[in-house]
Design a protein around this motif. Structure first.
Motif, mmCIF file in Angstrom:
data_model
loop_
_atom_site.group_PDB
_atom_site.id
_atom_site.type_symbol
_atom_site.label_atom_id
_atom_site.label_comp_id
_atom_site.label_asym_id
_atom_site.label_seq_id
_atom_site.Cartn_x
_atom_site.Cartn_y
_atom_site.Cartn_z
ATOM 1 N N LEU A 47 -2.498 -0.343 -13.012
ATOM 2 C CA LEU A 47 -2.386 -0.551 -11.567
ATOM 3 C C LEU A 47 -1.209 0.212 -10.962
ATOM 4 C CD1 LEU A 47 -3.247 -4.364 -11.455
ATOM 5 C CD2 LEU A 47 -4.792 -2.419 -11.229
ATOM 6 N N SER A 48 -0.699 -0.292 -9.834
ATOM 7 C CA SER A 48 0.437 0.300 -9.136
ATOM 8 C C SER A 48 1.149 -0.815 -8.394
ATOM 9 C CB SER A 48 -0.041 1.369 -8.136
ATOM 10 O OG SER A 48 -0.943 0.807 -7.196
ATOM 11 N N THR A 49 2.342 -0.535 -7.924
ATOM 12 C CA THR A 49 3.081 -1.546 -7.181
ATOM 13 C C THR A 49 2.669 -1.533 -5.709
ATOM 14 O OG1 THR A 49 4.915 -0.091 -6.568
ATOM 15 C CG2 THR A 49 5.052 -1.200 -8.715
ATOM 16 N N ARG A 50 3.034 -2.587 -5.018
ATOM 17 C CA ARG A 50 2.729 -2.683 -3.590
ATOM 18 C C ARG A 50 3.380 -1.538 -2.807
ATOM 19 N NH1 ARG A 50 1.424 -7.088 -0.270
ATOM 20 N NH2 ARG A 50 1.858 -6.681 1.931
ATOM 21 N N LEU A 51 4.641 -1.244 -3.121
ATOM 22 C CA LEU A 51 5.342 -0.176 -2.417
ATOM 23 C C LEU A 51 4.678 1.174 -2.657
ATOM 24 C CD1 LEU A 51 9.107 -1.149 -2.903
ATOM 25 C CD2 LEU A 51 7.697 -1.374 -0.838
ATOM 26 N N GLU A 52 4.214 1.398 -3.878
ATOM 27 C CA GLU A 52 3.511 2.645 -4.173
ATOM 28 C C GLU A 52 2.240 2.758 -3.329
ATOM 29 O OE1 GLU A 52 4.613 3.714 -8.804
ATOM 30 O OE2 GLU A 52 3.223 2.069 -8.420
ATOM 31 N N MET A 53 1.494 1.632 -3.212
ATOM 32 C CA MET A 53 0.243 1.688 -2.446
ATOM 33 C C MET A 53 0.489 1.926 -0.964
ATOM 34 S SD MET A 53 -2.385 1.968 -4.115
ATOM 35 C CE MET A 53 -3.155 2.276 -2.539
ATOM 36 N N GLU A 54 1.525 1.346 -0.417
ATOM 37 C CA GLU A 54 1.844 1.600 0.990
ATOM 38 C C GLU A 54 2.127 3.089 1.197
ATOM 39 O OE1 GLU A 54 5.093 -0.981 1.847
ATOM 40 O OE2 GLU A 54 3.840 -2.784 2.032
ATOM 41 N N HIS A 55 2.844 3.682 0.268
ATOM 42 C CA HIS A 55 3.165 5.112 0.349
ATOM 43 C C HIS A 55 1.907 5.958 0.205
ATOM 44 C CE1 HIS A 55 5.507 8.748 0.051
ATOM 45 N NE2 HIS A 55 5.080 9.001 -1.180
ATOM 46 N N ILE A 56 1.043 5.594 -0.738
ATOM 47 C CA ILE A 56 -0.190 6.354 -0.971
ATOM 48 C C ILE A 56 -1.105 6.286 0.242
ATOM 49 C CG2 ILE A 56 -2.334 6.367 -2.310
ATOM 50 C CD1 ILE A 56 -0.513 5.449 -4.708
ATOM 51 N N PHE A 57 -1.279 5.111 0.818
ATOM 52 C CA PHE A 57 -2.130 4.999 2.006
ATOM 53 C C PHE A 57 -1.625 5.903 3.126
ATOM 54 C CE2 PHE A 57 -3.974 0.512 1.088
ATOM 55 C CZ PHE A 57 -5.057 1.088 0.439
ATOM 56 N N GLN A 58 -0.297 6.020 3.254
ATOM 57 C CA GLN A 58 0.237 6.888 4.299
ATOM 58 C C GLN A 58 -0.018 8.354 3.967
ATOM 59 O OE1 GLN A 58 1.647 5.640 7.294
ATOM 60 N NE2 GLN A 58 1.073 7.764 7.754
ATOM 61 N N LEU A 59 0.092 8.722 2.696
ATOM 62 C CA LEU A 59 -0.201 10.099 2.294
ATOM 63 C C LEU A 59 -1.663 10.457 2.561
ATOM 64 C CD1 LEU A 59 1.742 10.378 -1.094
ATOM 65 C CD2 LEU A 59 2.298 11.536 1.043
ATOM 66 N N VAL A 60 -2.562 9.504 2.316
ATOM 67 C CA VAL A 60 -3.980 9.749 2.592
ATOM 68 C C VAL A 60 -4.204 9.858 4.100
ATOM 69 C CG1 VAL A 60 -6.332 8.862 2.348
ATOM 70 C CG2 VAL A 60 -4.704 8.618 0.460
ATOM 71 N N ALA A 61 -3.568 8.972 4.858
ATOM 72 C CA ALA A 61 -3.691 9.027 6.318
ATOM 73 C C ALA A 61 -3.157 10.347 6.865
ATOM 74 C CB ALA A 61 -2.942 7.852 6.951
ATOM 75 N N ASP A 62 -2.120 10.880 6.223
ATOM 76 C CA ASP A 62 -1.522 12.152 6.653
ATOM 77 C C ASP A 62 -2.254 13.369 6.085
ATOM 78 O OD1 ASP A 62 0.390 10.730 8.034
ATOM 79 O OD2 ASP A 62 1.906 10.897 6.466
ATOM 80 N N LYS A 63 -3.348 13.114 5.357
ATOM 81 C CA LYS A 63 -4.183 14.175 4.780
ATOM 82 C C LYS A 63 -3.461 15.003 3.722
ATOM 83 C CE LYS A 63 -7.331 14.658 8.722
ATOM 84 N NZ LYS A 63 -6.929 13.391 9.355
ATOM 85 N N LYS A 64 -2.453 14.417 3.090
ATOM 86 C CA LYS A 64 -1.792 15.078 1.971
ATOM 87 C C LYS A 64 -2.498 14.769 0.651
ATOM 88 C CE LYS A 64 2.704 15.244 4.255
ATOM 89 N NZ LYS A 64 4.129 14.828 4.215
ATOM 90 N N LEU A 65 -3.220 13.682 0.623
ATOM 91 C CA LEU A 65 -4.119 13.318 -0.470
ATOM 92 C C LEU A 65 -5.460 12.968 0.143
ATOM 93 C CD1 LEU A 65 -1.799 10.987 -2.613
ATOM 94 C CD2 LEU A 65 -2.399 13.366 -3.126
ATOM 95 N N ASN A 66 -6.535 13.213 -0.593
ATOM 96 C CA ASN A 66 -7.860 12.957 -0.046
ATOM 97 C C ASN A 66 -8.786 12.429 -1.139
ATOM 98 O OD1 ASN A 66 -9.976 12.911 1.837
ATOM 99 N ND2 ASN A 66 -10.656 14.949 1.226
ATOM 100 N N PRO A 67 -9.143 11.147 -1.096
ATOM 101 C CA PRO A 67 -10.021 10.603 -2.137
ATOM 102 C C PRO A 67 -11.383 11.290 -2.134
ATOM 103 C CG PRO A 67 -9.859 9.065 -0.305
ATOM 104 C CD PRO A 67 -8.844 10.136 -0.060
#
Length: 342
Positions: free
Chosen positions: A291-311
């Protein structure tokens, strides 16, 4: 409400669409109107009774998803009706040693979505306040559901444990899986050189489109030899591994001196004959990750929202087509994530 239900362990035929009672929020709980659920291989293990989780029947599977809060139980303070949220697999207790040290993904007392509690293959889900990750306004439910487990798991493997950096040779096995497609992007985001492996040439073509620099078909080629050739005999400083069996053994041979192998799965073989001498002579680090930590997921969701990562989303099916989604996952004839519209 409508839900996919299992009433006994077994094959895909045990998944039945039924009308069941809509859950009611208790203290510290919320009700989420599901929008999108993610399909994962752990769902198969839970359905088949080999996951190790204690399951009570009838049971609603589904360990990942996103939706909108529609009801709050007493004592809930960090959520409100109408908020858009992702739901974590683990509901951490918040008070154990692991939670207090920031390692809430390793909580000693947690509850598990789709395992010890009903999951996301339903119109509504009852979950704990501690499971909620609020979504950026510009992040869709589909991308949130497709990101949570895969990007979270891959991030914890590559960044938290692997300390991925620019110029590092990173071997990503199972490049067509959710974790694999995520790990490729995360490694490239950090400036690493990615060697992607998979069991089909079609998946390797798509892995290159995601940014992989080198691709290896581990069914046709020797993974260790090909990795050494691609790195001028050095090997991979970091291996993101989720296959197990022979692929894991070859990954040990493919790793560089002082390198790290991080594993999160082993469906191709959970037990291996390991030559420990190789570990200490190459000074390798062998690390399990979950899994991942809560803080990591908050950061990842923002990266996806910013189009730096794309599932990568392979397909999205209706809840009524849950058996078809399970078949796709089981035969591994997909690239990226499979979603359910709930």
């Amino acid at each position: 409400m409508k839900a996919a239900v299992i009433r006994e362990f077994g094959d895909i035929s045990k998944l039945i669409i039924e009308e069941v009672a809509t859950p009611i929020a208790g203290p510290g709980e919320v009700i989420v109107k599901m929008k999108t659920a993610g399909i994962n291989h752990l769902d198969h293990d839970i359905r088949e009774g080999i996951s190790g989780f204690p399951i009570e029947f009838p049971h609603v599977p589904g360990i990942e998803g996103a939706g909108e809060i529609v009801d709050l139980g007493s004592g809930v303070t960090s959520a409100s009706i109408g908020q858009r949220v992702g739901i974590s697999l683990l509901a951490p207790c918040g008070v154990c040693k692991m939670c207090l040290s920031g390692q809430d993904n390793l909580c000693y007392n947690g509850h598990f979505l789709g395992a010890s509690m009903w999951g996301t293959y339903a119109d509504y889900v009852k979950c704990y306040e501690s499971q909620l990750i609020h979504l950026p306004h510009n992040l869709s439910f589909d991308k949130a559901a497709a990101s949570h487990l895969c990007f979270g798991t891959a991030w914890h493997m590559a960044v938290h444990y692997g300390k991925v950096t620019a110029g590092m040779n990173v071997l990503v096995n199972a490049a067509g899986s959710g974790v694999g497609t995520s790990a490729i992007q995360i490694a490239k985001l950090h400036g690493a050189r990615v060697i992607a492996s998979a069991g089909s040439d079609e998946k390797l073509v798509k892995a290159r489109e995601l940014g992989a620099d080198v691709t290896i078909n581990y069914r046709d080629d020797n993974l260790a030899v090909a990795t050494m050739e691609a790195t001028n005999g050095i090997g991979a400083e970091l291996v993101i591994e989720s296959v197990g069996g022979e692929v894991l053994l070859k990954s040990i041979d493919a790793a560089a001196k002082g390198g790290m192998i991080v594993t999160c799965g082993a469906h191709a073989g959970e037990q291996i004959n390991l030559d420990v001498i190789t570990l200490f002579r190459k000074n390798l680090r062998f690390q399990g990750s979950v899994l991942s930590t809560r803080l990591e997921m908050e950061h990842i969701f923002q990266l996806v929202a910013d189009k730096k990562l794309n599932p990568v989303i392979h397909t999205k099916l209706k809840l009524e087509d849950v058996k078809e989604a399970a078949k796709l996952t089981s035969n591994r004839n997909f690239f990226g994530k499979i979603l359910l519209e709930t």
